[in-house]
Design a protein around this motif. Sequence first.
Motif, PDB file in Angstrom:
ATOM      1  N   TYR B  61       0.825  -1.211   0.000  1.00  0.00           N
ATOM      2  CA  TYR B  61       0.000   0.000   0.000  1.00  0.00           C
ATOM      3  C   TYR B  61       0.862   1.266   0.000  1.00  0.00           C
ATOM      4  CZ  TYR B  61      -2.985   3.600   2.148  1.00  0.00           C
ATOM      5  OH  TYR B  61      -3.644   4.762   2.444  1.00  0.00           O
ATOM      6  N   HIS B  62       1.856   1.295   0.875  1.00  0.00           N
ATOM      7  CA  HIS B  62       2.701   2.487   0.973  1.00  0.00           C
ATOM      8  C   HIS B  62       3.594   2.658  -0.265  1.00  0.00           C
ATOM      9  CE1 HIS B  62       1.493   3.868   4.876  1.00  0.00           C
ATOM     10  NE2 HIS B  62       1.736   2.707   5.444  1.00  0.00           N
ATOM     11  N   LEU B  63       4.075   1.549  -0.787  1.00  0.00           N
ATOM     12  CA  LEU B  63       4.890   1.629  -2.002  1.00  0.00           C
ATOM     13  C   LEU B  63       4.084   2.215  -3.159  1.00  0.00           C
ATOM     14  CD1 LEU B  63       6.905  -1.727  -1.869  1.00  0.00           C
ATOM     15  CD2 LEU B  63       7.864   0.592  -1.794  1.00  0.00           C
ATOM     16  N   LYS B  64       2.831   1.826  -3.218  1.00  0.00           N
ATOM     17  CA  LYS B  64       1.983   2.320  -4.306  1.00  0.00           C
ATOM     18  C   LYS B  64       1.772   3.830  -4.210  1.00  0.00           C
ATOM     19  CE  LYS B  64      -2.058   1.042  -6.973  1.00  0.00           C
ATOM     20  NZ  LYS B  64      -3.270   0.184  -7.029  1.00  0.00           N
ATOM     21  N   ILE B  72       9.240   7.234  -6.581  1.00  0.00           N
ATOM     22  CA  ILE B  72      10.049   6.030  -6.754  1.00  0.00           C
ATOM     23  C   ILE B  72       9.719   5.350  -8.090  1.00  0.00           C
ATOM     24  CG2 ILE B  72      10.266   5.607  -4.270  1.00  0.00           C
ATOM     25  CD1 ILE B  72       8.120   3.502  -4.455  1.00  0.00           C
ATOM     26  N   PHE B  73      10.616   4.448  -8.504  1.00  0.00           N
ATOM     27  CA  PHE B  73      10.422   3.641  -9.707  1.00  0.00           C
ATOM     28  C   PHE B  73      10.152   2.196  -9.314  1.00  0.00           C
ATOM     29  CE2 PHE B  73      13.636   6.830 -11.255  1.00  0.00           C
ATOM     30  CZ  PHE B  73      12.783   7.511 -12.096  1.00  0.00           C
ATOM     31  N   LYS B  74       9.528   1.462 -10.242  1.00  0.00           N
ATOM     32  CA  LYS B  74       9.310   0.035 -10.029  1.00  0.00           C
ATOM     33  C   LYS B  74       9.791  -0.737 -11.249  1.00  0.00           C
ATOM     34  CE  LYS B  74       5.591  -3.350  -9.529  1.00  0.00           C
ATOM     35  NZ  LYS B  74       4.127  -3.537  -9.437  1.00  0.00           N
ATOM     36  N   GLU B  75      10.476  -1.853 -10.968  1.00  0.00           N
ATOM     37  CA  GLU B  75      10.931  -2.704 -12.058  1.00  0.00           C
ATOM     38  C   GLU B  75      10.661  -4.146 -11.656  1.00  0.00           C
ATOM     39  OE1 GLU B  75      15.042  -3.462 -14.632  1.00  0.00           O
ATOM     40  OE2 GLU B  75      15.088  -2.441 -12.692  1.00  0.00           O
ATOM     41  N   TRP B  80       9.798 -11.132  -8.828  1.00  0.00           N
ATOM     42  CA  TRP B  80      10.239 -10.106  -7.895  1.00  0.00           C
ATOM     43  C   TRP B  80       9.981  -8.687  -8.405  1.00  0.00           C
ATOM     44  CZ3 TRP B  80      12.705 -14.705  -8.724  1.00  0.00           C
ATOM     45  CH2 TRP B  80      12.841 -15.537  -7.606  1.00  0.00           C
ATOM     46  N   SER B  81       9.705  -7.805  -7.487  1.00  0.00           N
ATOM     47  CA  SER B  81       9.595  -6.385  -7.838  1.00  0.00           C
ATOM     48  C   SER B  81      10.687  -5.604  -7.126  1.00  0.00           C
ATOM     49  CB  SER B  81       8.230  -5.847  -7.430  1.00  0.00           C
ATOM     50  OG  SER B  81       7.226  -6.340  -8.279  1.00  0.00           O
ATOM     51  N   TYR B  82      11.340  -4.768  -7.879  1.00  0.00           N
ATOM     52  CA  TYR B  82      12.391  -3.927  -7.321  1.00  0.00           C
ATOM     53  C   TYR B  82      11.950  -2.474  -7.382  1.00  0.00           C
ATOM     54  CZ  TYR B  82      15.344  -8.028  -7.548  1.00  0.00           C
ATOM     55  OH  TYR B  82      15.859  -9.275  -7.363  1.00  0.00           O
ATOM     56  N   TYR B  83      12.124  -1.781  -6.266  1.00  0.00           N
ATOM     57  CA  TYR B  83      11.794  -0.357  -6.209  1.00  0.00           C
ATOM     58  C   TYR B  83      13.070   0.448  -6.003  1.00  0.00           C
ATOM     59  CZ  TYR B  83       6.815  -1.464  -5.871  1.00  0.00           C
ATOM     60  OH  TYR B  83       5.533  -1.881  -6.127  1.00  0.00           O
ATOM     61  N   VAL B  89      13.448  13.693  -9.246  1.00  0.00           N
ATOM     62  CA  VAL B  89      12.308  14.371  -8.636  1.00  0.00           C
ATOM     63  C   VAL B  89      12.617  14.760  -7.197  1.00  0.00           C
ATOM     64  CG1 VAL B  89       9.963  13.989  -7.777  1.00  0.00           C
ATOM     65  CG2 VAL B  89      10.518  13.427 -10.133  1.00  0.00           C
ATOM     66  N   MET B  90      13.192  13.823  -6.456  1.00  0.00           N
ATOM     67  CA  MET B  90      13.509  14.106  -5.049  1.00  0.00           C
ATOM     68  C   MET B  90      14.404  15.326  -4.913  1.00  0.00           C
ATOM     69  SD  MET B  90      11.868  12.035  -3.152  1.00  0.00           S
ATOM     70  CE  MET B  90      12.647  11.858  -1.566  1.00  0.00           C
ATOM     71  N   SER B  91      15.415  15.411  -5.755  1.00  0.00           N
ATOM     72  CA  SER B  91      16.356  16.519  -5.594  1.00  0.00           C
ATOM     73  C   SER B  91      15.784  17.833  -6.112  1.00  0.00           C
ATOM     74  CB  SER B  91      17.692  16.195  -6.256  1.00  0.00           C
ATOM     75  OG  SER B  91      17.523  16.155  -7.652  1.00  0.00           O
ATOM     76  N   ARG B  92      14.737  17.720  -6.911  1.00  0.00           N
ATOM     77  CA  ARG B  92      14.081  18.957  -7.347  1.00  0.00           C
ATOM     78  C   ARG B  92      13.151  19.508  -6.263  1.00  0.00           C
ATOM     79  NH1 ARG B  92      12.331  16.907 -12.402  1.00  0.00           N
ATOM     80  NH2 ARG B  92      14.394  16.615 -13.309  1.00  0.00           N
TER      81      ARG B  92
END
Lengths: 106, 106
Positions: B61-64, B72-75, B80-83, B89-92
């Motif tokens: 839920y929180h990842l979504k 964040i990104f998801k792959e 398996w899912s990697y985040y 974006v964060m640094s902006r």
Amino acid sequence: MSLVTDQSSCTSPNFVTYAEKFKAMSDPKRLELLHLLCINGSTCVCDLVDEMNIPQSKLSYHLKILLNADLIFKETKGTWSYYSLNEDVMSRILSRELCCILTPSS
Amino acid sequence: MSLVTDQSSCTSPNFVTYAEKFKAMSDPKRLELLHLLCINGSTCVCDLVDEMNIPQSKLSYHLKILLNADLIFKETKGTWSYYSLNEDVMSRILSRELCCILTPSS
DNA sequence: TTATTAAATCAAAATAAATTGATATAAGGA
DNA sequence: TCCTTATATCAATTTATTTTGATTTAATAA
């Protein structure tokens, strides 16, 4: 000394405190308020009511949230209350790019 | 050209978009998640479950929420899912001080 | 003193977000 | 195929936030 491990302000970050500040900034109306204070400097509630176009009690509610999160200051003069940005705190949280939206001349 | 009026990225700020990102960051667990991704880089959900010590459905839920806010990104690789952090974006959004908590080596 | 204005607070209702445990999906291995 | 593991989703409940309009407090002026 390694650049990576020397993260003076970065050890044991207080996630709760930061979460509180982000929560205060998590509403478009409150961002608009911060923006107004940024542009206009210290501003009377009566002027904010006019500019924001929301009921007075609602404005009061949102101002209190920003105040509790330490993002703005309050100063009372007679019957009037003036609010202003806490620029120190804001610039410690936000990027320059965002500070330029939310804090004056930076 | 005046320094004050040349605020390229600052005209008509999109308060709604920023509010969404701040809302995503308004929870200590989610900040802790961002911090983990920052320290560990791309991380499998199964490892995050271990490190975060919260139920799997809650983590999902929180990842979504972080994903929807573009933080964040998801792959996905097989089962398996990697985040991983969206460092751009964060640094902006965040100050250097905070980036050094939430984004690697900055 | 009474009236007026500024701002905060309150209680009720409406809305939104988080938590929980169960179930679904889907990949890989036996 | 059947079983296991990884992750996402769902529905129900709980909890938190926001909105509203009315009321309160307090300062000043008539």
